[in-house]
Every structure is written in structure tokens, then in C-alpha cells.
Design a protein around this motif. Structure first.
Motif, PDB file in Angstrom:
ATOM      1  N   MET A   1     125.516  67.186 -30.415  1.00  0.00           N
ATOM      2  CA  MET A   1     125.818  65.917 -29.747  1.00  0.00           C
ATOM      3  C   MET A   1     126.436  64.913 -30.725  1.00  0.00           C
ATOM      4  SD  MET A   1     122.389  65.606 -27.419  1.00  0.00           S
ATOM      5  CE  MET A   1     122.724  63.899 -27.004  1.00  0.00           C
ATOM      6  N   THR A   2     125.827  64.782 -31.884  1.00  0.00           N
ATOM      7  CA  THR A   2     126.308  63.818 -32.872  1.00  0.00           C
ATOM      8  C   THR A   2     127.692  64.200 -33.375  1.00  0.00           C
ATOM      9  OG1 THR A   2     124.039  63.364 -33.586  1.00  0.00           O
ATOM     10  CG2 THR A   2     125.819  62.721 -35.090  1.00  0.00           C
ATOM     11  N   PHE A   3     127.873  65.467 -33.689  1.00  0.00           N
ATOM     12  CA  PHE A   3     129.141  65.917 -34.238  1.00  0.00           C
ATOM     13  C   PHE A   3     130.261  65.806 -33.207  1.00  0.00           C
ATOM     14  CE2 PHE A   3     131.887  69.136 -36.441  1.00  0.00           C
ATOM     15  CZ  PHE A   3     131.977  68.426 -37.644  1.00  0.00           C
ATOM     16  N   GLY A   4     129.923  65.998 -31.921  1.00  0.00           N
ATOM     17  CA  GLY A   4     130.923  65.834 -30.869  1.00  0.00           C
ATOM     18  C   GLY A   4     131.463  64.424 -30.816  1.00  0.00           C
ATOM     19  N   ARG A   5     130.569  63.454 -30.964  1.00  0.00           N
ATOM     20  CA  ARG A   5     130.997  62.054 -30.939  1.00  0.00           C
ATOM     21  C   ARG A   5     131.768  61.695 -32.207  1.00  0.00           C
ATOM     22  NH1 ARG A   5     125.096  60.158 -28.995  1.00  0.00           N
ATOM     23  NH2 ARG A   5     125.828  57.995 -28.953  1.00  0.00           N
ATOM     24  N   ILE A   6     131.367  62.281 -33.329  1.00  0.00           N
ATOM     25  CA  ILE A   6     132.114  62.074 -34.577  1.00  0.00           C
ATOM     26  C   ILE A   6     133.533  62.620 -34.435  1.00  0.00           C
ATOM     27  CG2 ILE A   6     132.305  62.829 -36.990  1.00  0.00           C
ATOM     28  CD1 ILE A   6     129.238  62.707 -37.131  1.00  0.00           C
ATOM     29  N   LEU A   7     133.658  63.788 -33.833  1.00  0.00           N
ATOM     30  CA  LEU A   7     134.978  64.406 -33.673  1.00  0.00           C
ATOM     31  C   LEU A   7     135.887  63.576 -32.772  1.00  0.00           C
ATOM     32  CD1 LEU A   7     134.089  68.194 -33.400  1.00  0.00           C
ATOM     33  CD2 LEU A   7     135.494  67.115 -35.151  1.00  0.00           C
ATOM     34  N   LEU A   8     135.304  62.926 -31.755  1.00  0.00           N
ATOM     35  CA  LEU A   8     136.121  62.060 -30.904  1.00  0.00           C
ATOM     36  C   LEU A   8     136.733  60.936 -31.722  1.00  0.00           C
ATOM     37  CD1 LEU A   8     137.192  61.102 -28.159  1.00  0.00           C
ATOM     38  CD2 LEU A   8     135.035  59.851 -27.855  1.00  0.00           C
ATOM     39  N   PHE A   9     135.927  60.326 -32.606  1.00  0.00           N
ATOM     40  CA  PHE A   9     136.454  59.229 -33.420  1.00  0.00           C
ATOM     41  C   PHE A   9     137.374  59.738 -34.528  1.00  0.00           C
ATOM     42  CE2 PHE A   9     133.310  56.712 -31.222  1.00  0.00           C
ATOM     43  CZ  PHE A   9     133.984  55.510 -31.066  1.00  0.00           C
ATOM     44  N   MET A  10     137.166  60.958 -34.983  1.00  0.00           N
ATOM     45  CA  MET A  10     138.140  61.549 -35.901  1.00  0.00           C
ATOM     46  C   MET A  10     139.490  61.730 -35.207  1.00  0.00           C
ATOM     47  SD  MET A  10     135.946  64.402 -38.059  1.00  0.00           S
ATOM     48  CE  MET A  10     137.422  65.020 -38.906  1.00  0.00           C
ATOM     49  N   ALA A  11     139.451  62.161 -33.943  1.00  0.00           N
ATOM     50  CA  ALA A  11     140.682  62.316 -33.171  1.00  0.00           C
ATOM     51  C   ALA A  11     141.357  60.970 -32.950  1.00  0.00           C
ATOM     52  CB  ALA A  11     140.381  62.986 -31.830  1.00  0.00           C
ATOM     53  N   ILE A  12     140.559  59.940 -32.707  1.00  0.00           N
ATOM     54  CA  ILE A  12     141.113  58.600 -32.510  1.00  0.00           C
ATOM     55  C   ILE A  12     141.726  58.082 -33.809  1.00  0.00           C
ATOM     56  CG2 ILE A  12     140.484  56.183 -32.076  1.00  0.00           C
ATOM     57  CD1 ILE A  12     138.523  57.266 -29.951  1.00  0.00           C
ATOM     58  N   CYS A  13     141.049  58.309 -34.935  1.00  0.00           N
ATOM     59  CA  CYS A  13     141.617  57.918 -36.239  1.00  0.00           C
ATOM     60  C   CYS A  13     142.946  58.634 -36.485  1.00  0.00           C
ATOM     61  CB  CYS A  13     140.639  58.251 -37.367  1.00  0.00           C
ATOM     62  SG  CYS A  13     139.228  57.145 -37.478  1.00  0.00           S
ATOM     63  N   THR A  14     143.009  59.899 -36.099  1.00  0.00           N
ATOM     64  CA  THR A  14     144.247  60.661 -36.242  1.00  0.00           C
ATOM     65  C   THR A  14     145.353  60.068 -35.375  1.00  0.00           C
ATOM     66  OG1 THR A  14     142.969  62.676 -36.647  1.00  0.00           O
ATOM     67  CG2 THR A  14     145.283  62.942 -36.079  1.00  0.00           C
ATOM     68  N   ALA A  15     145.001  59.682 -34.144  1.00  0.00           N
ATOM     69  CA  ALA A  15     145.990  59.070 -33.246  1.00  0.00           C
ATOM     70  C   ALA A  15     146.501  57.748 -33.812  1.00  0.00           C
ATOM     71  CB  ALA A  15     145.376  58.855 -31.862  1.00  0.00           C
TER      72      ALA A  15
ATOM     73  N   GLU B   1     131.620  55.891 -26.244  1.00  0.00           N
ATOM     74  CA  GLU B   1     130.390  55.881 -27.044  1.00  0.00           C
ATOM     75  C   GLU B   1     129.321  55.027 -26.378  1.00  0.00           C
ATOM     76  OE1 GLU B   1     127.527  56.418 -29.898  1.00  0.00           O
ATOM     77  OE2 GLU B   1     129.384  57.560 -29.583  1.00  0.00           O
ATOM     78  N   LEU B   2     129.700  53.859 -25.864  1.00  0.00           N
ATOM     79  CA  LEU B   2     128.729  52.977 -25.204  1.00  0.00           C
ATOM     80  C   LEU B   2     128.194  53.615 -23.920  1.00  0.00           C
ATOM     81  CD1 LEU B   2     130.444  49.484 -25.623  1.00  0.00           C
ATOM     82  CD2 LEU B   2     128.342  50.268 -26.719  1.00  0.00           C
ATOM     83  N   SER B   3     129.071  54.249 -23.146  1.00  0.00           N
ATOM     84  CA  SER B   3     128.625  54.860 -21.889  1.00  0.00           C
ATOM     85  C   SER B   3     127.616  55.966 -22.140  1.00  0.00           C
ATOM     86  CB  SER B   3     129.825  55.393 -21.103  1.00  0.00           C
ATOM     87  OG  SER B   3     130.386  56.526 -21.740  1.00  0.00           O
ATOM     88  N   VAL B   4     127.876  56.780 -23.171  1.00  0.00           N
ATOM     89  CA  VAL B   4     126.954  57.866 -23.512  1.00  0.00           C
ATOM     90  C   VAL B   4     125.648  57.308 -24.059  1.00  0.00           C
ATOM     91  CG1 VAL B   4     126.598  59.855 -25.030  1.00  0.00           C
ATOM     92  CG2 VAL B   4     128.798  59.530 -23.911  1.00  0.00           C
ATOM     93  N   SER B   5     125.728  56.276 -24.878  1.00  0.00           N
ATOM     94  CA  SER B   5     124.522  55.663 -25.451  1.00  0.00           C
ATOM     95  C   SER B   5     123.628  55.083 -24.361  1.00  0.00           C
ATOM     96  CB  SER B   5     124.910  54.556 -26.446  1.00  0.00           C
ATOM     97  OG  SER B   5     125.612  55.105 -27.543  1.00  0.00           O
ATOM     98  N   TYR B   6     124.228  54.404 -23.389  1.00  0.00           N
ATOM     99  CA  TYR B   6     123.439  53.833 -22.280  1.00  0.00           C
ATOM    100  C   TYR B   6     122.859  54.940 -21.407  1.00  0.00           C
ATOM    101  CZ  TYR B   6     124.644  48.947 -23.114  1.00  0.00           C
ATOM    102  OH  TYR B   6     124.772  47.693 -23.656  1.00  0.00           O
ATOM    103  N   ALA B   7     123.636  56.004 -21.186  1.00  0.00           N
ATOM    104  CA  ALA B   7     123.146  57.113 -20.368  1.00  0.00           C
ATOM    105  C   ALA B   7     121.948  57.791 -21.045  1.00  0.00           C
ATOM    106  CB  ALA B   7     124.266  58.126 -20.144  1.00  0.00           C
ATOM    107  N   LEU B   8     122.020  57.945 -22.369  1.00  0.00           N
ATOM    108  CA  LEU B   8     120.901  58.537 -23.102  1.00  0.00           C
ATOM    109  C   LEU B   8     119.675  57.629 -23.065  1.00  0.00           C
ATOM    110  CD1 LEU B   8     122.773  59.946 -26.222  1.00  0.00           C
ATOM    111  CD2 LEU B   8     121.653  61.282 -24.443  1.00  0.00           C
ATOM    112  N   ALA B   9     119.904  56.321 -23.155  1.00  0.00           N
ATOM    113  CA  ALA B   9     118.782  55.359 -23.119  1.00  0.00           C
ATOM    114  C   ALA B   9     118.065  55.390 -21.783  1.00  0.00           C
ATOM    115  CB  ALA B   9     119.305  53.953 -23.414  1.00  0.00           C
ATOM    116  N   ILE B  10     118.823  55.584 -20.687  1.00  0.00           N
ATOM    117  CA  ILE B  10     118.229  55.658 -19.368  1.00  0.00           C
ATOM    118  C   ILE B  10     117.294  56.845 -19.240  1.00  0.00           C
ATOM    119  CG2 ILE B  10     118.760  56.100 -16.923  1.00  0.00           C
ATOM    120  CD1 ILE B  10     121.307  54.427 -17.343  1.00  0.00           C
TER     121      ILE B  10
END
Length: 214
Positions: A152-166, A203-212
Motif C-alpha cells: 500500500m505504501t509503495f503504491g502511493r510512493i510510486l504514484l508521486f514518483m510518476a507525478i515527479c517524472t511528469a 492521497e487525501l481520498s485514500v487517507s480518509y477512506a482508510l480512516a473511516i
């Protein structure tokens, strides 16, 4: 808040896509992998690497944590969206190499290319390990439980790595084209901002979903 941030993520994701298409089609010409014009071949790269890779990667993350459907449906949607991201990402990377070959440009010379290839390779490995552990269940339950937080953590890291690349890609193209202050440069800047806000909203949507669920 989970619902609101999910809607917000889709808003910024679609906004970034619209801005990207306006920039490419209005200022840079066509999107055509088989065109004789090198710039039209190159246009495939930013389009697919955002829409085909970054956007679908974000959608895959949200599909698993924010949609209230049966767990197997969540897993299938999560896996399928990642497959789409990988396939379209391969085509997008191929477009960049084809453009470089046509223009006589050295491959893998920039920070953008290093980040991009590293992100894509790690993304593929992430999908492979996830498929083995969670879809075909090729490991012990204890191993899956231990691996889940890392996945889970690495998936979110990879999304931001992709965004940094973009983002570095947009900067590189702006420099390569010699864009001056004007409508086109502002459009590129707003596109980069929308891509970043899409990642933050995911990231915020996933964080709130996990908190619920806690």
C-alpha cells in the motif's frame, strides 16, 4: 471528506487531461505514433504517460479503497486499471524512444528519463508482487499480511514518483522548446499544477477512506 476528496481527485485528473490536450493539439499539432512528423510522434509520449499511466494509476489506487463494492470487485478493478496503466505506459515510452531515434537524440540522458524508467520498472514489479500475493495467493497468509502495508505504501510512493517524472518532463519540454512567458508556457504550468493537485487529492481520498475503516 472521503467522498469529497475522491470527487476532487477526479476533477483535477480530468482538468489536467483537458489542459494537456489543449496544449498538445492547439500548440504542438497531432497525436500520431505513425506520423512522419517527429513532433507528432513525441506528442504521444506526454499524452499516454499522463492519461495512460499517472491518471489510471491514481484511479487504480482509489478503486481499491474508496469505492463501496464487493472486495473481489475492488481487487479486480484495482488490478485491471494497473494493467491498463502499464500497457499504455509501454506505448508512451516507446513513443519517446522512437522520437529520439528519428531526431538522433541520445536516450536516457536526463533526470526525467532516469526517474521515468525507474518508476516504470518499480511499478511493474509492484504489480507482479501484488498479483502473486493477493490475486493468485501464491504465498502464506502471514506473508501477505506482512507485505500488505508495504504494498500500500509503495503504491502511493510510486504514484508521486510518476507525478515527479511528469513535472520534470514538462520542465524539460518547456526548456527544449524554448518557451517564453506567454499563453503556451502558462498552459504548461497550469497542467503541471493540475497533475500535482490530482496526486494530492488521490492521497487525501485514500487517507480518509482508510480512516473511516479504522
Amino acid at each position: 471528506m472521503a467522498y469529497f476528496t475522491t470527487v476532487l481527485a477526479h476533477f483535477f485528473g480530468i482538468l489536467a487531461l483537458i489542459l494537456l490536450l489543449v496544449w498538445i493539439l492547439h500548440f504542438r499539432g497531432e497525436i500520431d505514433l505513425d506520423n512522419n512528423e517527429a513532433s507528432h510522434i513525441f506528442n504521444v509520449h506526454p499524452f499516454l504517460m499522463y492519461f495512460g499511466f499517472v491518471f489510471f494509476a491514481g484511479e487504480a489506487i482509489m478503486a481499491y479503497k474508496t469505492f463501496n463494492v464487493e472486495h473481489k470487485v475492488q481487487k479486480f478493478a484495482h488490478m485491471s486499471l494497473h494493467v491498463i496503466a502499464i500497457v499504455l505506459g509501454i506505448v508512451g515510452i516507446y513513443a519517446a524512444f522512437k522520437y529520439h531515434h528519428k531526431q538522433g537524440i541520445t536516450n536516457m540522458y536526463s533526470l526525467h528519463s532516469w526517474l521515468g524508467l525507474a518508476t516504470f520498472i518499480l511499478y511493474g514489479l509492484q504489480w507482479l508482487f501484488g498479483f502473486v500475493n493477493f490475486w493468485i495467493r501464491g504465498t502464506y497468509d502471514s506473508t501477505r499480511r506482512s507485505y500488505l502495508p508495504l504494498h500500500m505504501t509503495f503504491g502511493r510512493i510510486l504514484l508521486f514518483m510518476a507525478i515527479c517524472t511528469a513535472e520534470t518532463g514538462l520542465i524539460q519540454v518547456s526548456a527544449m522548446l524554448g518557451l517564453q512567458i506567454g499563453t503556451e508556457s502558462r498552459l504548461v504550468n497550469f497542467t503541471g499544477l493540475a497533475i500535482l493537485l490530482f496526486g494530492i487529492a488521490v492521497e487525501l481520498s485514500v487517507s480518509y477512506a482508510l480512516a473511516i475503516r479504522l
